[in-house]
Design a protein around this motif. Sequence first.
Motif, mmCIF file in Angstrom:
data_model
loop_
_atom_site.group_PDB
_atom_site.id
_atom_site.type_symbol
_atom_site.label_atom_id
_atom_site.label_comp_id
_atom_site.label_asym_id
_atom_site.label_seq_id
_atom_site.Cartn_x
_atom_site.Cartn_y
_atom_site.Cartn_z
ATOM 1 N N THR A 1 53.152 53.376 28.020
ATOM 2 C CA THR A 1 54.290 54.292 28.039
ATOM 3 C C THR A 1 55.410 53.927 28.671
ATOM 4 O OG1 THR A 1 53.179 55.478 29.610
ATOM 5 C CG2 THR A 1 52.402 56.004 27.444
ATOM 6 N N SER A 2 56.497 53.943 28.019
ATOM 7 C CA SER A 2 57.743 53.463 28.998
ATOM 8 C C SER A 2 57.577 52.292 29.499
ATOM 9 C CB SER A 2 58.220 54.560 29.907
ATOM 10 O OG SER A 2 58.390 55.744 29.190
ATOM 11 N N SER A 3 57.649 52.216 30.685
ATOM 12 C CA SER A 3 57.339 50.968 31.407
ATOM 13 C C SER A 3 56.176 50.716 32.164
ATOM 14 C CB SER A 3 58.608 50.767 32.325
ATOM 15 O OG SER A 3 58.599 51.587 33.447
ATOM 16 N N THR A 4 55.097 51.603 32.043
ATOM 17 C CA THR A 4 53.834 51.570 32.532
ATOM 18 C C THR A 4 52.874 51.069 31.820
ATOM 19 O OG1 THR A 4 54.491 53.232 33.972
ATOM 20 C CG2 THR A 4 52.019 52.661 33.955
ATOM 21 N N THR A 5 52.021 49.895 32.125
ATOM 22 C CA THR A 5 50.829 49.565 31.145
ATOM 23 C C THR A 5 49.567 49.776 32.028
ATOM 24 O OG1 THR A 5 52.184 47.965 30.313
ATOM 25 C CG2 THR A 5 49.920 47.490 29.986
ATOM 26 N N VAL A 6 48.906 50.719 31.359
ATOM 27 C CA VAL A 6 47.506 51.009 32.207
ATOM 28 C C VAL A 6 46.303 50.729 31.445
ATOM 29 C CG1 VAL A 6 46.185 53.068 32.758
ATOM 30 C CG2 VAL A 6 48.794 53.224 33.034
#
Length: 119
Positions: free
Chosen positions: A106-111
Motif C-alpha cells: 500500500t503506497s510505499s509500504t510492502t508488508v
Amino acid sequence: MSRRHRQAMGLIATVVAAGQVMTPGNAWAGGTAAPSVAVSAVGTVASVRTADSTIVVNRAYKFRDSRPKTVRFAVTSGTAVVVNGAAAGLGTVRAGMQVTVTGSQTSSTTVATKVVARR
C-alpha cells in the motif's frame, strides 16, 4: 479513431469538466484507504534486519523482467515465517537462503504476510 477511443476520450472530458481529476495528492482523499496490491518475490535473501523487522530479497530474474531487482519487506507480528518446513522466527532467516515472500503493498509500504525460506 475507434469507437472505444472516442468513448474513453468522452469520459475523460466529462471528468475534467466536472473537476474530478485525481492527482497523487487527492487520489485517496475521500477518507478511504489506498487499496493494497499483492506482491511476491522469489529469490535469495540479501539481508535480514531483526532490529527494524525487515527482509530484503534479491529476485531471481527472468528474461525481460522489468520489476525491481531487490524488494524490501516489513515483517510484522502477523507474518508467518517458515524455515525448512517448520515454523520459525525472523532471526532464523539468514542472508543467502532461498526464499519465497508473499505480501501486500500500500503506497510505499510492502508488508510480508508469509516468508518461506530453505537452506
